[in-house]
Design an enzyme around this catalytic site. Structure first.
Site, PDB file in Angstrom:
ATOM      1  CE1 TYR A 142      -3.356  -2.626  -0.048  1.00 48.11           C
ATOM      2  CE2 TYR A 142      -3.666  -2.394   2.304  1.00 48.11           C
ATOM      3  CZ  TYR A 142      -4.003  -2.995   1.110  1.00 48.11           C
ATOM      4  OH  TYR A 142      -4.977  -3.964   1.078  1.00 48.11           O
ATOM      5  CE  LYS A 192       0.580 -16.821  -2.601  1.00 50.41           C
ATOM      6  NZ  LYS A 192      -0.074 -18.107  -2.987  1.00 50.41           N
ATOM      7  CG  ASP A 248      -6.993  -4.573   4.065  1.00 55.80           C
ATOM      8  OD1 ASP A 248      -7.917  -4.513   4.886  1.00 55.80           O
ATOM      9  OD2 ASP A 248      -6.889  -3.809   3.080  1.00 55.80           O
ATOM     10  CG  ASP A 252     -11.956  -6.708   6.656  1.00 53.57           C
ATOM     11  OD1 ASP A 252     -11.625  -6.232   7.761  1.00 53.57           O
ATOM     12  OD2 ASP A 252     -12.370  -6.014   5.709  1.00 53.57           O
TER      13      ASP A 252
END
Ligand code: NAD
Length: 367
Positions: A142, A192, A248, A252
């Site tokens: 981000y 990953k 993120d 959630d």
């Protein structure tokens, strides 16, 4: 010695309504537990824009630096949708996170027994669930450069860059290990590493930090497999640490295992100050809920549980945090419900302040 200080930023929409109940609870701890706080209040988001023309005034930012903890309600609302990006209410929240350098975002996924049937998963998969996701909040894709949309030949290309330094991984890993030490001493790191170099470095650094925490059982999982395991059998986890993007998504998804948005607290922590307390912002996960704002319908529990996190992580009052969480548990077990938690027929919803009163009664009964 002066009392620890809390800066309250109620914000917009239901923010002030849920925060009013938290203020009553803060007062209760002062009156009944000899745990007084110096509380001050200021504006953030649209409320700040209306008065100052900016979603976070410099004076408020200064107060946030000085306070031992910041408690925020919610920001935003349709009235502000037309504003320029630079002064949108959310910019106030982002500025707080950025300038306080809150790199460690704690998102618990906890299922109160009384609400287990609200989950889209089977009761036995979620009942008693209590896990914590630690998401890196200030770096990663981000924020990484280069970014943007560029022309390449005769078409456009969208670019974002996943970038992590060793020190950024080290500090968030450390905060997750510290947390695991206070909980079930199990930490699962997700990345990953099979397809991303940043994931390889992430795994290496987390493993190295882990050598300093031999009591914590460390495991690694690819983030996609982690997403599957979270839905299959979430109780296998205690603490999960992961990067900004995966965090993120995973936080959630994990939060939704437990039911209503009105129940979910969060904490964002930065580096420790000289007094040992970290820079800290506590806020419910939900937004300003304009559809129910001003109607006394909002569930104050997410905000109340955010204050419980402040008791635990800023003020080292774990036993009092347990007391508050147990009060919430008791109230729910006794059938108290705000409108967002209604499932059963014939149950009358409580208003925001009625729910606050029930929690205060349960706190009184805990003495
Ligand atoms: P929202 O979380 O405000 O609401 C989503 C739904 O959940 C609504 O139906 C709402 O009524 C319900 N809900 C949320 N919190 C509740 C509570 N405590 N009790 C009962 N019901 C509750 O999300 P949204 O509608 O997408 O966004 C509304 C505004 O909030 C937007 O301006 C958005 O940008 C902003 N927002 C702010 C934050 C924040 O301050 N951290 C987070 C998300 C959204």
């Amino acid at each position: 010695m002066s009392n620890p200080s809390i800066l309250i930023l109620p914000g917009d929409g239901i923010g002030p309504e849920v925060m009013a109940e938290v203020r009553r609870i803060i007062d209760w701890f002062g009156a009944k537990r000899d745990l007084a706080f110096d509380v001050s209040e200021d504006l953030v988001g649209g409320a700040a824009y209306d008065v100052h023309g900016t979603p976070l005034h410099d004076d408020t930012m200064k107060k946030a630096f000085e306070a031992d903890a910041v408690l925020l309600g919610a920001v935003g609302g349709p009235k502000y949708d037309v504003l320029d990006f630079s002064v949108k209410p959310e910019r106030g929240l982002l500025r707080l996170r950025k300038e306080l350098d809150l790199f460690s975002n704690l998102r618990p996924a906890q299922c109160f027994d009384a609400l287990a049937d609200f989950s889209s998963l089977k009761r036995d998969v979620v009942a008693g669930l209590d896990i914590m996701i630690v998401r890196e909040l200030t770096s990663g894709i981000y924020f990484g450069e280069p970014r943007g949309i560029i022309e390449e030949g005769n078409e456009r290309v969208g670019i974002n860059t996943q970038r992590y330094t060793e020190s950024e991984i080290d500090r968030v890993a450390r905060s997750a290990f510290e947390l695991a030490m206070r909980r079930g001493k199990k930490l699962c790191s997700m990345e990953k590493a099979n397809v991303m170099e940043s994931g390889i470095l992430w795994r290496e650094v987390v493993t190295k930090v882990g050598e300093e925490y031999p009591e914590v059982e460390l495991s690694h999982m690819y983030a996609d497999a982690g997403a599957m395991q979270l839905c299959r059998w979430p109780k296998q986890f205690d603490v999960i640490v992961t990067d900004n993007l995966f965090g993120d998504l995973l936080s959630d998804a994990a939060a939704m295992l437990t039911g209503s948005l009105g129940m979910l607290p969060s904490a964002s922590l930065g580096a420790p100050r000289d007094n040992g307390r970290p820079y800290a912002l506590y806020e419910p996960v939900h937004g300003s809920a304009p559809d129910i704002a001003g109607q006394g319908k909002a569930n104050p529990i997410a905000c109340v549980l955010s204050f419980a996190m402040a008791l635990r992580y800023s003020f080292d009052q774990g036993a009092e945090a347990d007391r508050l969480e147990e009060a919430v548990n008791t109230v729910l077990a006794n059938g108290a419900r705000t409108a967002d938690l209604l499932g059963e027929e014939g149950v009358t919803p409580l208003s925001t302040s009625e729910m606050g009163t029930k929690i205060l009664e349960a706190l009184d009964a805990s003495l």
